[in-house]
Design a protein around this motif. Structure first.
Motif, mmCIF file in Angstrom:
data_model
loop_
_atom_site.group_PDB
_atom_site.id
_atom_site.type_symbol
_atom_site.label_atom_id
_atom_site.label_comp_id
_atom_site.label_asym_id
_atom_site.label_seq_id
_atom_site.Cartn_x
_atom_site.Cartn_y
_atom_site.Cartn_z
ATOM 1 N N ASN A 159 49.651 22.668 63.695
ATOM 2 C CA ASN A 159 49.760 22.282 65.097
ATOM 3 C C ASN A 159 49.702 20.767 65.274
ATOM 4 O O ASN A 159 48.964 20.078 64.559
ATOM 5 N N VAL A 160 50.455 20.267 66.243
ATOM 6 C CA VAL A 160 50.353 18.871 66.684
ATOM 7 C C VAL A 160 50.093 18.892 68.183
ATOM 8 O O VAL A 160 50.896 19.432 68.949
ATOM 9 N N PHE A 161 48.969 18.321 68.603
ATOM 10 C CA PHE A 161 48.562 18.351 70.005
ATOM 11 C C PHE A 161 48.741 16.980 70.648
ATOM 12 O O PHE A 161 48.560 15.951 69.999
ATOM 13 N N HIS A 162 49.056 16.991 71.929
ATOM 14 C CA HIS A 162 49.320 15.776 72.690
ATOM 15 C C HIS A 162 48.212 15.584 73.712
ATOM 16 O O HIS A 162 48.021 16.423 74.586
ATOM 17 N N ILE A 163 47.490 14.465 73.614
ATOM 18 C CA ILE A 163 46.311 14.239 74.444
ATOM 19 C C ILE A 163 46.424 12.890 75.144
ATOM 20 O O ILE A 163 46.789 11.895 74.518
ATOM 21 N N ILE A 183 43.370 12.206 63.894
ATOM 22 C CA ILE A 183 43.706 11.554 65.167
ATOM 23 C C ILE A 183 44.702 10.429 64.918
ATOM 24 O O ILE A 183 44.473 9.570 64.062
ATOM 25 N N VAL A 184 45.807 10.430 65.649
ATOM 26 C CA VAL A 184 46.800 9.348 65.554
ATOM 27 C C VAL A 184 46.998 8.762 66.949
ATOM 28 O O VAL A 184 47.381 9.466 67.883
ATOM 29 N N GLU A 185 46.738 7.468 67.071
ATOM 30 C CA GLU A 185 46.832 6.791 68.354
ATOM 31 C C GLU A 185 48.255 6.327 68.635
ATOM 32 O O GLU A 185 48.963 5.876 67.732
ATOM 33 N N GLY A 186 48.668 6.426 69.895
ATOM 34 C CA GLY A 186 49.907 5.837 70.349
ATOM 35 C C GLY A 186 49.612 4.738 71.348
ATOM 36 O O GLY A 186 48.450 4.446 71.639
ATOM 37 N N ASP A 246 54.530 2.499 67.687
ATOM 38 C CA ASP A 246 53.600 2.646 68.792
ATOM 39 C C ASP A 246 53.525 4.084 69.312
ATOM 40 O O ASP A 246 52.959 4.332 70.377
ATOM 41 N N CYS A 247 54.091 5.014 68.554
ATOM 42 C CA CYS A 247 54.172 6.408 68.994
ATOM 43 C C CYS A 247 53.174 7.281 68.248
ATOM 44 O O CYS A 247 53.049 7.187 67.018
ATOM 45 N N GLU A 248 52.495 8.142 68.969
ATOM 46 C CA GLU A 248 51.502 9.044 68.371
ATOM 47 C C GLU A 248 52.136 10.149 67.530
ATOM 48 O O GLU A 248 51.460 10.794 66.726
ATOM 49 N N PHE A 249 53.445 10.371 67.683
ATOM 50 C CA PHE A 249 54.125 11.410 66.906
ATOM 51 C C PHE A 249 54.751 10.866 65.622
ATOM 52 O O PHE A 249 55.522 11.562 64.960
ATOM 53 N N ARG A 250 54.449 9.634 65.262
ATOM 54 C CA ARG A 250 55.189 8.961 64.181
ATOM 55 C C ARG A 250 55.030 9.613 62.811
ATOM 56 O O ARG A 250 55.865 9.414 61.934
ATOM 57 N N TYR A 251 53.967 10.382 62.597
ATOM 58 C CA TYR A 251 53.787 11.039 61.306
ATOM 59 C C TYR A 251 54.207 12.507 61.336
ATOM 60 O O TYR A 251 53.876 13.272 60.428
#
Length: 452
Positions: free
Chosen positions: A61-65, A45-48, A397-402
């Motif tokens: 897969n990378v999911f956006h929640i 889990i990666v928080e934005g 501050d972005c959840e896609f940073r990794y």
């Protein structure tokens, strides 16, 4: 694949459940199936600032929640009864269908060793053999002062630098310059490099001076080539290079390389003068037999700072579309290191060591004055290599940073700071929305430019 909205009803944004990969078949719980479920160990889990991303290190897969979906997922981090969420059953079924939840007893062991990605060494180097050139390209990253040369590195100096690079574990080098074949001892350097058959070698040349002798040496050593080709139209190409006849010379060089059976990649460098020609230029190169064609934009470095040449910020932004994926290796590397600069250096013709050919203001040291190992492991270079997304404006501050990659020198060119946000980014982590893009048809009608 671009982000795909898996909700059948676009108005239903309770969870914003999107994935960068194709959806699995629908799943639904049946009867008295196991009700205690837990987030699988390979899901991170990666928080934005607003939304959250789930990184499935097993499938890529990378999911956006969104926050509501995040609240549900939080219950499954330590295990939860699936019946706890009667209003969210479709969402939970999606999580199960994508293989993100398990009952624990049926989960296959998935080993993650993040420590193996916490260190890195020198992997790649550009050897900038000379700052002389046969052309005077209007976008040259070294600038327009090609009458005077700053070359200081002799053949022996290059041999010494290469031996130190090998000691540091280098895997591949690219021989560049303005035009590397203008280095007076270029042939001798190629023959010397035969002593290092395990090191990959690429020659980036405009092809103007390419001879069958150099081709024969390259063939014996399995050296690959790269070049830039600006347009299918000879006049446009020659206008960009400011050298009459350069289009024909480069075309012949491409044919010579391909006839010899050597690997070749061709870059179509896009600017205001040739952006409209991209599709026709790409098709022309394919007819010549070129298989690896890489479109790219002029970096605002050297002559590229000229606003009459480089494409603007807004053009770069609206051509950028996300294509996120992940893996164990890439996830933990991007958590600790920069996505592009890490493990790379440039050795310039005056001995200066830089982190990138487009980062001319960041001189780390000089191989004529220092040991290369002292330069590579200096705090200055290591700090640049470790410039991960947690240290970059907005990206932190972005959840896609990794899962996201970009060009730091490009960002610096537009923002004045190596930690500035990339002009390619069209996602706002504070609103959780991607900016509206023109449709594929509109893009093609606009100027037929590619998404890079």
């Amino acid at each position: 694949m671009h982000l795909e909205n898996l909700q059948p009803n676009k108005q239903d944004t309770k969870y914003i459940f999107r994935s960068t990969h194709k959806a699995r078949p629908p799943f639904s719980m049946k009867g008295d199936e196991t009700k205690m479920l837990k987030l699988k160990s390979h899901v991170i889990i990666v928080e934005g600032a607003t939304n959250t991303a789930l990184y499935d290190l097993k499938t890529g897969n990378v999911f956006h929640i969104n926050p509501r979906g995040r609240a549900v997922i939080g219950e499954f981090e330590n295990g939860s009864d699936v019946n706890k969420f009667p209003e969210d059953q479709d969402f939970v079924n999606n999580l199960i269908g994508f293989g993100l939840l398990s009952n624990g007893s049926t989960e296959e062991e998935f080993n993650i060793d993040p420590d193996q990605h916490l260190t890195t060494g020198l992997r790649f180097a550009w050897y900038e053999l000379t700052d002389r050139c046969t052309h005077r390209c209007i976008h040259c990253y070294l600038g327009d002062e090609n009458i005077r040369t700053n070359d200081r590195m002799s053949l022996e100096d290059w041999k010494n630098a290469h031996e130190q690079s090998v000691e540091l574990g280098i895997k591949k080098i690219s021989l560049i310059g303005r035009e590397p074949l203008l280095f007076s001892k270029f042939r001798e350097l190629l023959l010397y490099l035969q002593n290092y058959p395990d090191i990959g070698i690429e020659i980036y040349t405009n092809g103007f001076l390419l001879t069958h002798d150099i081709i024969d040496i390259a063939k014996a050593q399995r050296i690959s080539f790269a070049t830039s080709f600006y347009s299918h139209n000879p006049e446009t190409h020659d206008t960009i290079t400011r050298r009459q006849g350069s289009w024909l010379k480069t075309k012949k060089a491409i044919e010579m390389i391909l006839t010899a059976g050597l690997k070749l990649r061709v870059g179509i460098i896009l600017m205001k003068q040739n952006a409209q020609d991209y599709k026709n230029t790409r098709d022309f190169l394919k007819l010549l037999g070129v298989e690896k064609i890489n479109p790219d934009y002029v970096r605002p470095t050297g002559c590229g700072r000229n606003k009459d040449v480089t494409l603007g910020w807004e053009i770069l932004k609206r051509k950028s579309r996300p294509n996120f994926s992940t893996s164990v290796k890439s996830f933990f590397k991007l958590k600790s290191w920069n996505s592009c600069l890490t493990g790379k250096i440039v050795i310039a013709s005056n001995g200066d060591v830089l982190p990138c050919v487009f980062a001319r203001n960041h001189i780390i040291g000089n191989v004529l004055e220092q040991r290369l190992s002292d330069i590579v492991y200096s705090d200055k270079l290591q700090d640049i290599w470790k410039l991960n997304r947690d240290r970059i404006d907005k990206c932190k501050d972005c959840e896609f940073r990794y899962a996201c990659k970009d060009c730091r020198p490009l960002a610096e060119s537009f923002t004045g700071c190596l930690k500035g946000c990339s002009p390619n980014c069209n996602y706002n982590p504070y609103t959780g929305e991607f900016e509206i893009e023109p449709s594929r048809k509109e893009v093609c009608e606009l100027n037929s430019m590619p998404i890079v």
